[in-house]
Motif scaffolding. Sequence first.
Motif, PDB file in Angstrom:
ATOM      1  N   ASP A  47      -2.773   4.671 -10.269  1.00  0.00           N
ATOM      2  CA  ASP A  47      -2.975   5.419  -9.353  1.00  0.00           C
ATOM      3  C   ASP A  47      -4.160   5.863  -8.752  1.00  0.00           C
ATOM      4  O   ASP A  47      -3.790   5.963  -7.172  1.00  0.00           O
ATOM      5  CB  ASP A  47      -1.700   7.149  -8.755  1.00  0.00           C
ATOM      6  CG  ASP A  47      -1.268   7.455  -8.000  1.00  0.00           C
ATOM      7  OD1 ASP A  47      -1.178   6.327  -6.880  1.00  0.00           O
ATOM      8  OD2 ASP A  47      -1.240   8.564  -8.282  1.00  0.00           O
ATOM      9  N   LYS A  48      -4.884   6.566  -9.525  1.00  0.00           N
ATOM     10  CA  LYS A  48      -6.256   6.940  -8.939  1.00  0.00           C
ATOM     11  C   LYS A  48      -6.599   5.831  -8.081  1.00  0.00           C
ATOM     12  O   LYS A  48      -7.915   5.717  -7.776  1.00  0.00           O
ATOM     13  CB  LYS A  48      -7.151   7.685  -9.580  1.00  0.00           C
ATOM     14  CG  LYS A  48      -6.130   9.368  -9.809  1.00  0.00           C
ATOM     15  CD  LYS A  48      -6.799  10.278 -11.102  1.00  0.00           C
ATOM     16  CE  LYS A  48      -6.379  11.480 -10.847  1.00  0.00           C
ATOM     17  NZ  LYS A  48      -5.115  11.555 -11.825  1.00  0.00           N
ATOM     18  N   GLU A  52      -8.980   5.317  -4.690  1.00  0.00           N
ATOM     19  CA  GLU A  52      -9.967   5.053  -4.370  1.00  0.00           C
ATOM     20  C   GLU A  52     -10.407   3.208  -3.814  1.00  0.00           C
ATOM     21  O   GLU A  52     -10.989   3.020  -2.973  1.00  0.00           O
ATOM     22  CB  GLU A  52     -10.382   4.727  -5.610  1.00  0.00           C
ATOM     23  CG  GLU A  52     -12.781   4.144  -5.451  1.00  0.00           C
ATOM     24  CD  GLU A  52     -12.884   5.554  -4.993  1.00  0.00           C
ATOM     25  OE1 GLU A  52     -14.052   4.793  -3.957  1.00  0.00           O
ATOM     26  OE2 GLU A  52     -12.797   6.793  -4.623  1.00  0.00           O
ATOM     27  N   ALA A 113      -2.389   8.603  -1.381  1.00  0.00           N
ATOM     28  CA  ALA A 113      -3.827   9.665  -1.730  1.00  0.00           C
ATOM     29  C   ALA A 113      -3.051  10.851  -1.956  1.00  0.00           C
ATOM     30  O   ALA A 113      -3.057  11.506  -2.921  1.00  0.00           O
ATOM     31  CB  ALA A 113      -4.666   9.913  -0.577  1.00  0.00           C
TER      32      ALA A 113
END
Length: 152
Positions: A47-48, A52, A113
Amino acid sequence: MVGFLGLAYPWVLAAHIIFVIFLMASLFMMPRFFIYHHQAALGSPEDKAWIEREARLKRIIMNPSLIIVWVLGIALALNTGAFSQGWFHVKLLLVLILSGYHGWAVGYAKKLARGERPMAEKTLRLLNEVPGILVAAIVVTVIAYGPHHSFG
């Protein structure tokens, strides 16, 4: 075409087309990123990573390309007197809609996000078709009805 751009006109036109290609590539990529992002567990390393990737695509390609396309497009339109031509009004409307799509994509990336997932993947897949349809309509408008139109 001479106008105020003079001999720079073909270079400005070429740059406009190049940045339209960059913009369209990013508008095709971002919704695909959203589909893959939806498949990642909230808060996971994946997910992160998608957050990004989406941020970099916006920052490095999408936003700069949109700005450059608009600046060069307005210069070209002013140079050729396009604002007084009917075909250009249609193109401008379609470009405004495409720019709105860009805004939606930027906004949706921000929602992802924040951990929000407001749309189903199927909806995202359908929305992924919007930029292709719009760019096809823009190209047809310019080629079939634009400044070099000679079909009656």
